[in-house]
Write a protein that holds these residues in place. Sequence first.
Motif, PDB file in Angstrom:
ATOM      1  N   ALA A 107      55.528 117.154  32.261  1.00  0.00           N
ATOM      2  CA  ALA A 107      53.968 116.888  31.974  1.00  0.00           C
ATOM      3  C   ALA A 107      54.005 115.631  31.346  1.00  0.00           C
ATOM      4  O   ALA A 107      53.039 114.702  31.589  1.00  0.00           O
ATOM      5  CB  ALA A 107      53.106 118.068  31.363  1.00  0.00           C
ATOM      6  N   ASP A 108      54.837 115.236  30.497  1.00  0.00           N
ATOM      7  CA  ASP A 108      54.706 114.164  29.572  1.00  0.00           C
ATOM      8  C   ASP A 108      55.551 113.028  30.235  1.00  0.00           C
ATOM      9  O   ASP A 108      55.336 111.972  29.687  1.00  0.00           O
ATOM     10  CB  ASP A 108      55.730 114.559  28.190  1.00  0.00           C
ATOM     11  N   ALA A 109      56.020 113.240  31.442  1.00  0.00           N
ATOM     12  CA  ALA A 109      56.720 111.993  32.045  1.00  0.00           C
ATOM     13  C   ALA A 109      56.080 110.546  32.407  1.00  0.00           C
ATOM     14  O   ALA A 109      56.699 109.555  32.118  1.00  0.00           O
ATOM     15  CB  ALA A 109      57.619 112.444  33.474  1.00  0.00           C
ATOM     16  N   ALA A 110      54.828 110.776  32.773  1.00  0.00           N
ATOM     17  CA  ALA A 110      54.045 109.570  33.379  1.00  0.00           C
ATOM     18  C   ALA A 110      54.042 108.729  32.275  1.00  0.00           C
ATOM     19  O   ALA A 110      54.372 107.301  32.468  1.00  0.00           O
ATOM     20  CB  ALA A 110      52.769 110.098  33.944  1.00  0.00           C
ATOM     21  N   THR A 111      53.640 108.987  30.945  1.00  0.00           N
ATOM     22  CA  THR A 111      53.438 108.205  30.034  1.00  0.00           C
ATOM     23  C   THR A 111      54.808 107.578  29.452  1.00  0.00           C
ATOM     24  O   THR A 111      55.105 106.350  29.154  1.00  0.00           O
ATOM     25  CB  THR A 111      53.045 109.051  28.549  1.00  0.00           C
ATOM     26  N   LYS A 112      55.857 108.425  29.337  1.00  0.00           N
ATOM     27  CA  LYS A 112      57.154 108.030  28.904  1.00  0.00           C
ATOM     28  C   LYS A 112      57.778 107.125  29.935  1.00  0.00           C
ATOM     29  O   LYS A 112      58.448 105.867  29.704  1.00  0.00           O
ATOM     30  CB  LYS A 112      58.077 109.311  28.827  1.00  0.00           C
ATOM     31  N   ILE A 113      57.730 107.348  31.204  1.00  0.00           N
ATOM     32  CA  ILE A 113      58.262 106.238  32.424  1.00  0.00           C
ATOM     33  C   ILE A 113      57.463 105.148  32.167  1.00  0.00           C
ATOM     34  O   ILE A 113      57.956 104.054  32.188  1.00  0.00           O
ATOM     35  CB  ILE A 113      58.001 107.087  33.546  1.00  0.00           C
ATOM     36  N   ALA A 114      56.085 104.933  32.078  1.00  0.00           N
ATOM     37  CA  ALA A 114      55.444 103.831  32.083  1.00  0.00           C
ATOM     38  C   ALA A 114      55.788 102.913  30.880  1.00  0.00           C
ATOM     39  O   ALA A 114      56.118 101.495  31.004  1.00  0.00           O
ATOM     40  CB  ALA A 114      53.794 103.998  31.889  1.00  0.00           C
ATOM     41  N   ILE A 115      56.180 103.600  29.634  1.00  0.00           N
ATOM     42  CA  ILE A 115      56.552 102.685  28.489  1.00  0.00           C
ATOM     43  C   ILE A 115      58.186 102.331  28.642  1.00  0.00           C
ATOM     44  O   ILE A 115      58.347 101.103  28.359  1.00  0.00           O
ATOM     45  CB  ILE A 115      56.700 103.631  27.208  1.00  0.00           C
ATOM     46  N   ALA A 116      59.084 103.199  29.349  1.00  0.00           N
ATOM     47  CA  ALA A 116      60.322 102.739  29.585  1.00  0.00           C
ATOM     48  C   ALA A 116      60.276 101.423  30.437  1.00  0.00           C
ATOM     49  O   ALA A 116      61.073 100.544  30.475  1.00  0.00           O
ATOM     50  CB  ALA A 116      61.021 103.790  30.097  1.00  0.00           C
ATOM     51  N   GLU A 117      59.625 101.528  31.700  1.00  0.00           N
ATOM     52  CA  GLU A 117      59.348 100.330  32.885  1.00  0.00           C
ATOM     53  C   GLU A 117      58.838  99.209  32.093  1.00  0.00           C
ATOM     54  O   GLU A 117      59.257  97.916  32.062  1.00  0.00           O
ATOM     55  CB  GLU A 117      58.558 100.774  33.781  1.00  0.00           C
ATOM     56  N   ALA A 118      57.984  99.253  31.234  1.00  0.00           N
ATOM     57  CA  ALA A 118      57.511  98.144  30.489  1.00  0.00           C
ATOM     58  C   ALA A 118      58.596  97.572  29.534  1.00  0.00           C
ATOM     59  O   ALA A 118      58.389  96.433  29.382  1.00  0.00           O
ATOM     60  CB  ALA A 118      56.323  98.539  29.553  1.00  0.00           C
ATOM     61  N   LEU A 119      59.273  98.631  28.947  1.00  0.00           N
ATOM     62  CA  LEU A 119      60.399  98.017  28.093  1.00  0.00           C
ATOM     63  C   LEU A 119      61.198  97.180  28.846  1.00  0.00           C
ATOM     64  O   LEU A 119      61.774  95.951  28.559  1.00  0.00           O
ATOM     65  CB  LEU A 119      61.036  99.112  27.392  1.00  0.00           C
ATOM     66  N   LEU A 120      61.719  97.658  29.825  1.00  0.00           N
ATOM     67  CA  LEU A 120      62.663  96.874  30.729  1.00  0.00           C
ATOM     68  C   LEU A 120      62.129  95.599  31.299  1.00  0.00           C
ATOM     69  O   LEU A 120      62.614  94.497  31.400  1.00  0.00           O
ATOM     70  CB  LEU A 120      63.193  97.876  32.178  1.00  0.00           C
ATOM     71  N   ALA A 122      59.823  93.760  29.845  1.00  0.00           N
ATOM     72  CA  ALA A 122      59.941  93.020  28.758  1.00  0.00           C
ATOM     73  C   ALA A 122      61.257  92.519  28.524  1.00  0.00           C
ATOM     74  O   ALA A 122      61.287  91.721  27.205  1.00  0.00           O
ATOM     75  CB  ALA A 122      59.140  93.675  27.384  1.00  0.00           C
ATOM     76  N   GLY A 123      62.224  92.745  28.899  1.00  0.00           N
ATOM     77  CA  GLY A 123      63.634  92.478  28.634  1.00  0.00           C
ATOM     78  C   GLY A 123      64.220  93.187  27.597  1.00  0.00           C
ATOM     79  O   GLY A 123      65.448  92.543  26.977  1.00  0.00           O
ATOM     80  N   GLY A 124      64.082  94.498  27.490  1.00  0.00           N
ATOM     81  CA  GLY A 124      64.773  95.262  26.426  1.00  0.00           C
ATOM     82  C   GLY A 124      65.925  95.882  26.843  1.00  0.00           C
ATOM     83  O   GLY A 124      66.358  95.772  28.086  1.00  0.00           O
ATOM     84  N   ASP A 125      66.671  96.277  26.012  1.00  0.00           N
ATOM     85  CA  ASP A 125      68.259  96.505  26.180  1.00  0.00           C
ATOM     86  C   ASP A 125      68.104  98.061  26.717  1.00  0.00           C
ATOM     87  O   ASP A 125      67.661  98.864  25.915  1.00  0.00           O
ATOM     88  CB  ASP A 125      68.967  96.444  24.809  1.00  0.00           C
ATOM     89  N   GLY A 126      68.870  98.196  27.655  1.00  0.00           N
ATOM     90  CA  GLY A 126      68.891  99.710  28.557  1.00  0.00           C
ATOM     91  C   GLY A 126      69.725 100.291  27.470  1.00  0.00           C
ATOM     92  O   GLY A 126      69.825 101.854  27.741  1.00  0.00           O
TER      93      GLY A 126
END
Length: 198
Positions: A107-120, A122-126
């Motif tokens: 149920a929480d996944a949509a928000t978490k995935i959106a933030i994770a994809e935004a991080l990638l 933005a050039g974030g470190d995987g």
Amino acid sequence: MSTPVGRQQTEGGGRPQRADARTNRARILEIADEVFGKGGESAATEEVARRAGVGIATVFRHFPTKAALLEAVLVRRFDHLREQAEARLDAPDPGQAFLDLFAHLVADAATKIAIAEALLDAGGDGDGPAAQASNGLRRTIGVLLQRAQRAGAIRADVELPEVYALLVGTSRAAAHAHLDEEVRTRMLTIVFAGLTPP
């Protein structure tokens, strides 16, 4: 005369500033979670500042880049989920505790995935702090899985790698397909039927 004034600034003025800084940081993270959780990579740091009631300079003083902000948001979210998982470790019904957490993570996944994809984006470190926080959550899920298996509530022939892959796949399907609650519940019923003993 100058010494008391200096001491007053340190004791009276310094502490409130540090408290204000902590409050601002917490507020920025809370708002950024909402903003990027809904808008993903298209969300703007300026929107975070506006909604948090601070200047953009304040945001960048705490988080020098958008990637740094997103990393901190994701770490905070993973830590919160891990704490929720840890709170279930002593549940009287280990099987239900595991399944409840599985459902909560989907149920929480949509928000978490959106933030994770935004991080990638933005050039974030995987492999940075967010990945480490994610691993902490994964380990706690593994402990819950083992407890549920010892209680006979989850099949003994499944291991964490495939269960976690199933969790990730189900979460992504629910997030990207924008499943409503009823469809998500039916999907989880099918998944849980596969995880529980016949």
